[in-house]
Design an enzyme around this catalytic site. Structure first.
Site, PDB file in Angstrom:
ATOM      1  N   LYS A 186     -14.223  -1.834  -1.729  1.00 52.45           N
ATOM      2  CA  LYS A 186     -14.539  -0.430  -1.734  1.00 52.45           C
ATOM      3  C   LYS A 186     -13.567   0.153  -2.997  1.00 52.45           C
ATOM      4  O   LYS A 186     -13.991   0.896  -3.719  1.00 52.45           O
ATOM      5  CB  LYS A 186     -14.537   0.516  -0.584  1.00 52.45           C
ATOM      6  N   LYS A 209     -11.884  -9.482  -6.254  1.00 53.81           N
ATOM      7  CA  LYS A 209     -12.302  -9.398  -4.611  1.00 53.81           C
ATOM      8  C   LYS A 209     -13.130  -8.127  -4.615  1.00 53.81           C
ATOM      9  O   LYS A 209     -12.864  -6.951  -5.188  1.00 53.81           O
ATOM     10  CB  LYS A 209     -11.181  -9.221  -3.815  1.00 53.81           C
ATOM     11  N   LYS A 236       0.892  -1.209   0.120  1.00 58.39           N
ATOM     12  CA  LYS A 236      -0.034   0.196   0.098  1.00 58.39           C
ATOM     13  C   LYS A 236       0.862   1.434  -0.030  1.00 58.39           C
ATOM     14  O   LYS A 236       0.292   2.167  -0.525  1.00 58.39           O
ATOM     15  CB  LYS A 236      -0.883   0.048   1.047  1.00 58.39           C
TER      16      LYS A 236
HETATM   17  P1  AMP Z   1     -11.756  -4.198   5.014  1.00 60.24           P
HETATM   18  O1  AMP Z   1     -13.003  -3.504   4.444  1.00 60.24           O
HETATM   19  O2  AMP Z   1     -10.951  -4.698   3.900  1.00 60.24           O
HETATM   20  O3  AMP Z   1     -11.004  -3.392   6.067  1.00 60.24           O
HETATM   21  O4  AMP Z   1     -12.143  -5.664   5.548  1.00 60.24           O
HETATM   22  C1  AMP Z   1     -12.765  -5.686   6.759  1.00 60.24           C
HETATM   23  C2  AMP Z   1     -13.205  -7.154   6.957  1.00 60.24           C
HETATM   24  O5  AMP Z   1     -13.790  -7.789   5.700  1.00 60.24           O
HETATM   25  C3  AMP Z   1     -11.892  -7.968   7.075  1.00 60.24           C
HETATM   26  O6  AMP Z   1     -11.664  -8.937   8.006  1.00 60.24           O
HETATM   27  C4  AMP Z   1     -11.628  -8.858   5.623  1.00 60.24           C
HETATM   28  O7  AMP Z   1     -11.039  -9.955   5.785  1.00 60.24           O
HETATM   29  C5  AMP Z   1     -13.083  -8.815   5.322  1.00 60.24           C
HETATM   30  N1  AMP Z   1     -13.335  -8.628   3.838  1.00 60.24           N
HETATM   31  C6  AMP Z   1     -13.214  -7.404   3.052  1.00 60.24           C
HETATM   32  N2  AMP Z   1     -13.777  -7.863   1.799  1.00 60.24           N
HETATM   33  C7  AMP Z   1     -13.575  -9.251   1.890  1.00 60.24           C
HETATM   34  C8  AMP Z   1     -14.196  -9.852   0.689  1.00 60.24           C
HETATM   35  N3  AMP Z   1     -14.266  -9.581  -0.788  1.00 60.24           N
HETATM   36  N4  AMP Z   1     -14.390 -11.157   0.774  1.00 60.24           N
HETATM   37  C9  AMP Z   1     -14.279 -11.683   1.926  1.00 60.24           C
HETATM   38  N5  AMP Z   1     -13.988 -10.979   3.193  1.00 60.24           N
HETATM   39  C10 AMP Z   1     -13.692  -9.769   2.948  1.00 60.24           C
END
Ligand code: AMP
Ligand code: TRP
Length: 334
Positions: free
Chosen positions: A200, A197, A119
């Site tokens: 956002k 995947k 990142k």
């Molecule tokens: P984030 O929004 O990336 O900070 O993710 C918050 C939580 O959601 C984390 O525990 C990620 O592992 C899970 N997560 C985010 N995107 C996905 C996805 N496309 N599929 C499965 N889990 C997700």
């Protein structure tokens, strides 16, 4: 039997903070299941300090983003009576532990965490706070002596880092912290509308709060099996993100497998998407209604976060007393 301490958190990130189906399937659903098992002492955090590590410029809508996450948590089934739902920045002990741990953690440990390398280049992030992201996460977990951390596989390196920090602290000052165990979720990666995947940052997500028309539009423009161009072409359901969502939201998903594979002229991608939309809306409608209801009273949501923080602080401040004693910090008796 003593309940194991479980801690997890999500960032109030993006434009609105609203959580998406990937967050729900990959994390939140599991939290609700674990909460309802009654086996854990649950701490569910909204990690607003973490969101500042990548977005420190646009903080005007931070409160709105936090309230959206709180509403999504509760609308999805987290219950403030069963789980401590709270805002990270209201429990200053996280910051104190982060500071003390920063004294004992070598900088190269942080520099080699994969999300930092990736990142920092991708998003051009170079702040001290961003480098410390995984250490703040370690502090979140350790300040409750967290034992179980239910997260998606993308958090594996962060959790391994936390375990290293625990070992280092314990070897320097005595066995105070347990090594937290990850609890991986069943759906490793939920695909978004473009098949990558759901995230956002790819703008391929379906939010828990999306109105019906938006959900319809997003599903209708979803990618399908790229080799199925005409209705009569045989499809490959297991390569199709629409089918993957059917598997989750359509209890009769098996019925669409054969018509898709055989290239039946009765069954095309348009029909398939319409059916998915109906099932998905049946799942999302009650969540959306509930979150709207909750958001109509922001004062009540804030009270939930503040009273959660008060409960969390009791535990966190007890840990900090032990940490200060272990490190021989001078503690003034007030
Ligand atoms: P984030 O929004 O990336 O900070 O993710 C918050 C939580 O959601 C984390 O525990 C990620 O592992 C899970 N997560 C985010 N995107 C996905 C996805 N496309 N599929 C499965 N889990 C997700
Ligand atoms: N890094 C986690 C994510 O992006 C969020 C997080 C911060 C977290 N502190 C935590 C998750 C503590 C579990 C436990 O999803």
């Amino acid at each position: 039997m003593r309940k194991k301490v479980l801690l997890s958190g999500m960032q109030p990130s993006g434009e609105t903070g609203m959580l998406h189906l990937g967050n729900y399937e990959g994390a939140l659903k599991n939290w609700v299941r674990l909460q309802n098992s009654g086996k854990y002492e649950m701490y569910c955090c909204i990690v607003d300090w973490h969101s500042l590590t990548s977005n420190y410029k646009h903080t005007k809508n931070l409160t709105k983003r936090i309230l959206n996450v709180a509403a999504d948590y509760i609308a999805s089934g987290l219950d403030p009576k069963k789980s401590t739902i709270f805002l990270q920045s209201l429990v200053k002990e996280h910051a104190e532990l982060h500071l003390l741990l920063s004294m004992i953690v070598p900088v190269p440990w942080l520099e080699r965490v994969p999300s930092y390398k990736q990142k920092s280049v991708e998003l051009g992030l170079d702040s001290f706070g961003f480098l410390g992201y995984p250490l703040l996460m370690a502090a979140d977990i350790m300040v409750y002596k967290g034992e179980v951390v239910p997260v998606g596989k993308d958090q594996a390196a962060h959790l391994e880092f936390t375990r290293e920090v625990v070992r280092r602290f314990n070897s320097l000052y005595g066995e105070l912290f347990p090594e937290p165990q990850p609890l991986w979720t069943e759906v490793p990666i939920l695909p978004g509308t473009d098949g990558r995947k759901m995230s956002k940052s790819y703008n391929n997500h379906i939010s828990l709060g999306d109105p019906q028309e938006i959900v319809r539009k997003k599903i209708s423009s979803m990618f399908t099996d790229p080799s199925k161009i005409h209705r009569s072409d045989p499809g490959h359901p297991n390569r199709c993100p629409v089918y993957l969502l059917h598997k989750l939201y359509n209890p009769e998903y098996e019925k669409i497998y054969n018509p898709c594979v055989s290239g039946s002229t009765e069954w095309g991608c348009v029909k398939c998407k319409k059916l998915l939309t109906e099932h998905l809306l049946a799942f999302l409608d009650p969540i959306r209604k509930k979150r709207e209801e909750l958001l109509s009273d922001p004062g009540e949501l804030m009270r939930i976060l503040a009273s959660g923080a008060e409960k969390a602080r009791e535990k966190a401040s007890a840990t900090m007393r032990e940490v200060r004693a272990a490190m021989h910090m001078l503690e003034a008796e007030l």
